[in-house]
Design a protein around this motif. Structure first.
Motif, PDB file in Angstrom:
ATOM      1  N   ARG A  90       0.892  -1.404  -0.019  1.00 40.35           N
ATOM      2  CA  ARG A  90       0.129   0.046  -0.079  1.00 40.35           C
ATOM      3  C   ARG A  90       0.924   1.316   0.161  1.00 40.35           C
ATOM      4  O   ARG A  90       0.350   2.417  -0.628  1.00 40.35           O
ATOM      5  CB  ARG A  90      -0.829   0.033   1.179  1.00 40.35           C
ATOM      6  N   ALA A  91       1.864   1.207   0.899  1.00 36.90           N
ATOM      7  CA  ALA A  91       2.884   2.504   0.916  1.00 36.90           C
ATOM      8  C   ALA A  91       3.492   2.527  -0.276  1.00 36.90           C
ATOM      9  O   ALA A  91       3.549   3.946  -0.909  1.00 36.90           O
ATOM     10  CB  ALA A  91       3.973   2.371   1.978  1.00 36.90           C
ATOM     11  N   GLU A 143       0.842   4.112  -2.808  1.00 35.53           N
ATOM     12  CA  GLU A 143       0.542   5.678  -2.624  1.00 35.53           C
ATOM     13  C   GLU A 143       1.930   6.429  -2.840  1.00 35.53           C
ATOM     14  O   GLU A 143       1.619   7.810  -3.416  1.00 35.53           O
ATOM     15  CB  GLU A 143       0.123   5.748  -1.132  1.00 35.53           C
ATOM     16  N   GLU A 144       2.954   5.849  -2.721  1.00 35.39           N
ATOM     17  CA  GLU A 144       4.236   6.778  -2.923  1.00 35.39           C
ATOM     18  C   GLU A 144       4.409   6.995  -4.515  1.00 35.39           C
ATOM     19  O   GLU A 144       4.749   8.108  -5.100  1.00 35.39           O
ATOM     20  CB  GLU A 144       5.468   5.798  -2.530  1.00 35.39           C
ATOM     21  N   GLY A 162       0.142   8.536  -5.543  1.00 38.99           N
ATOM     22  CA  GLY A 162      -0.483   9.639  -4.647  1.00 38.99           C
ATOM     23  C   GLY A 162      -0.886   8.964  -3.465  1.00 38.99           C
ATOM     24  O   GLY A 162      -1.743   8.015  -3.547  1.00 38.99           O
ATOM     25  N   ALA A 163      -1.273   9.964  -2.624  1.00 39.33           N
ATOM     26  CA  ALA A 163      -2.155   9.546  -1.307  1.00 39.33           C
ATOM     27  C   ALA A 163      -3.443   9.206  -1.734  1.00 39.33           C
ATOM     28  O   ALA A 163      -3.973  10.214  -2.552  1.00 39.33           O
ATOM     29  CB  ALA A 163      -1.941  10.507  -0.205  1.00 39.33           C
ATOM     30  N   GLY A 164      -4.205   8.151  -1.032  1.00 39.90           N
ATOM     31  CA  GLY A 164      -5.345   7.987  -1.484  1.00 39.90           C
ATOM     32  C   GLY A 164      -5.851   7.254  -2.802  1.00 39.90           C
ATOM     33  O   GLY A 164      -6.829   6.959  -3.285  1.00 39.90           O
TER      34      GLY A 164
END
Length: 202
Positions: free
Chosen positions: A98-99, A102-103, A106-108
């Protein structure tokens, strides 16, 4: 019979269906009616039961302990936990994946899109798209007994207190079991609610 139900009593019946739906249950049992009675604005019922340590939160928890929570949110959370455990067993750290997503994106990036707004039906009510949930035989009996309680008290209407009296009189459903587990004195509650009803009728 339903023409005798007050607006508040009808709200209890509708609320019981909502409680069953929120918990993902396939029938509306006496426990959902009890939960709806405690969720409503009826001070007499709340007073009669809260004095004995029974409130909406404790009843909901007892229902979940006895029957389970089959709501969609709980099912999804359980499935997510199972998926995470399965991936961990083969050496994949879901949080690290997940990290990384998102990296890079983008976040979300993993959030689901917002659901479309509910449409209004022809009577202005929101259409939920959910099917009808039937009442259990015991809960139907509770509603019948609420009429008998109203007749016994010489009332030409059925209020939430009458439904509670019917629930106590039925005495064998999950609601009665939950109340018995909490050491509620049925006779004392019955007497308190009867006094409350008679004071309103006077």
């Amino acid at each position: 019979m339903f023409e005798r139900f007050t607006k508040e009593a009808r709200a209890v019946v509708v609320g019981a269906q909502q409680q069953a739906r929120e918990l993902g249950h396939e029938t509306i049992g006496t426990e959902h009616t009890l939960l709806s009675l405690l969720a409503g604005d009826n001070g007499a019922i709340r007073d009669a039961l809260s004095n004995r340590g029974v409130d909406q939160t404790s009843v909901r928890q007892a229902i979940i302990e006895h029957v389970g929570d089959h709501s969609e949110a709980t099912t999804i959370a359980d499935r997510d936990a199972e998926d995470a455990a399965a991936l961990k067993a083969i050496g994949i750290d879901l949080d690290a994946v997940r990290a990384a997503i998102e990296e890079n994106f983008g976040a979300g990036a993993l959030r689901l899109p917002r659901p479309a707004p509910k449409k209004r039906g022809i009577f202005g009510r929101f259409q939920t798209g959910t099917s009808h949930i039937p009442f259990s035989p015991r809960n139907k009996k509770v509603l019948e007994l609420s009429l008998r309680e109203a007749i016994r008290l010489k009332h030409n209407y059925i209020a939430p207190e009458h439904i509670m009296l019917g629930l106590l009189r039925e005495g064998a459903g999950l609601a009665a079991l939950i109340l018995a587990e909490k050491a509620v004195d049925f006779d004392a509650v019955r007497e308190q609610l009867t006094r409350s009803l008679n004071s309103h009728a006077a």
